[in-house]
Design an enzyme around this catalytic site. Structure first.
Site, PDB file in Angstrom:
ATOM      1  N   GLU A  79       0.850  -1.182  -0.120  1.00 35.09           N
ATOM      2  CA  GLU A  79       0.140   0.001   0.141  1.00 35.09           C
ATOM      3  C   GLU A  79       0.653   1.147  -0.139  1.00 35.09           C
ATOM      4  O   GLU A  79       0.270   2.333  -0.362  1.00 35.09           O
ATOM      5  CB  GLU A  79      -1.033   0.288   1.382  1.00 35.09           C
ATOM      6  CG  GLU A  79      -2.175  -0.995   1.236  1.00 35.09           C
ATOM      7  CD  GLU A  79      -2.985  -1.058   2.503  1.00 35.09           C
ATOM      8  OE1 GLU A  79      -4.070  -1.343   2.129  1.00 35.09           O
ATOM      9  OE2 GLU A  79      -2.659  -0.688   3.513  1.00 35.09           O
ATOM     10  N   GLU A 110       6.563 -22.497   7.198  1.00 31.92           N
ATOM     11  CA  GLU A 110       6.822 -21.636   8.372  1.00 31.92           C
ATOM     12  C   GLU A 110       7.765 -22.363   9.320  1.00 31.92           C
ATOM     13  O   GLU A 110       8.626 -21.743  10.130  1.00 31.92           O
ATOM     14  CB  GLU A 110       5.783 -21.162   9.130  1.00 31.92           C
ATOM     15  CG  GLU A 110       5.249 -22.169   9.995  1.00 31.92           C
ATOM     16  CD  GLU A 110       3.952 -21.481  10.732  1.00 31.92           C
ATOM     17  OE1 GLU A 110       4.161 -21.757  11.993  1.00 31.92           O
ATOM     18  OE2 GLU A 110       3.233 -20.736  10.326  1.00 31.92           O
TER      19      GLU A 110
END
Length: 269
Positions: A79, A110
């Site tokens: 953004e 992960e």
């Protein structure tokens, strides 16, 4: 280590509650987020204070996370360019499992402590860069590996976690431990922990962008003109700042590509 994020919810028999009761319970838990964030303000301030001069010297900010934490890092990073007109290589989000993990969970991604550092090295990471590990649990191997290796190389490291005294926090220079308590649904850290992460990420990058001159007054004068709404917003900024007609303001905006450039051309940048 006592894992607050895995502790049992203070609410039970959720399936027996009404819609109103569920919504009120979630909302009451969310009210605990802002006070928890407030307690971490000194650490957030320390991170941004150290981050600003590094960015000005050509450094970058890397977010590293898995699951919800990784997605929020990527969201924040993605953004910033359209909002403040900086390059997409200034703030970079890295998620365990790669881009496909943004939409769908990648099994066991992960759990590899070495993979994240390998991925960071692809960016030719330097001493002016900063690595922020994001993990509500504070024990995600992928995230710990990133900050641990970065710190060993003299790179500034920080983390955002919702458990105190975690392995992640012990391996960074600036630990941001935002303790929001057990989740409404036990272990569902996409809720309060995720909300706290989003708030803190907003604070870090917004303050950073203001500090490096990407805002004038209170306006996003460097935003990219990616749609008509933003062109109209930029036109209003120029009208209010320079007193030009709307037609002239719009023409200059489209000609120069940003409000900031129009202001500079007019001697008010």
């Amino acid at each position: 280590m006592n894992s607050i994020t895995e502790s049992s919810s203070p609410y039970n028999n959720l399936e027996k509650l009404s819609v109103q009761e569920l919504l009120e319970g979630i909302h009451n838990e969310d009210k605990k987020v802002l006070p928890a964030v407030e307690k971490t303000m000194p650490e957030i301030e320390k991170l941004v204070t150290e981050l600003v001069p590094r960015i000005k010297k050509g450094g970058r900010l890397f977010y590293v996370g898995a699951g919800t934490s990784g997605r929020l890092g990527i969201l924040d990073a993605s953004e910033i360019p359209p909002t403040y007109g900086v390059g997409y290589d200034l703030i970079i989000g890295i998620i365990a499992g790669g881009d496909q993990a943004i939409r769908k969970a990648v099994e066991s991604a992960e759990d590899d402590e070495n993979l994240s550092w390998q991925e960071l090295q692809k960016y030719n990471i330097t001493e002016w860069d900063t690595v922020v590990g994001i993990a509500a649990s504070g024990r995600t191997p992928y995230v710990i590996g990133a900050v641990k290796n970065a710190r060993e190389q003299g790179i500034l490291t920080a983390c955002i976690t919702s458990n105190p005294g975690s392995a992640l926090a012990k391996n960074v220079d600036i630990p941001i431990e935002v303790i929001v308590g057990p989740e409404f649904v036990t272990g569902s850290t996409r809720m309060k922990s995720g909300t706290a992460q989003k708030i803190i990420l907003n604070m870090i990058t917004t303050t950073l962008m203001i500090q490096i001159g990407r805002v004038k007054g209170n306006r996003m004068v460097n935003m990219q003109l990616t749609n008509e709404k933003l062109v109209e917003r930029g036109t209003r900024m120029i009208v209010e700042e320079l007193g030009f007609s709307e037609e002239k303001a719009r023409r200059l905006l489209l000609m120069h590509g940003s409000v900031q450039k129009v202001l500079e051309e007019s001697g008010k940048g």
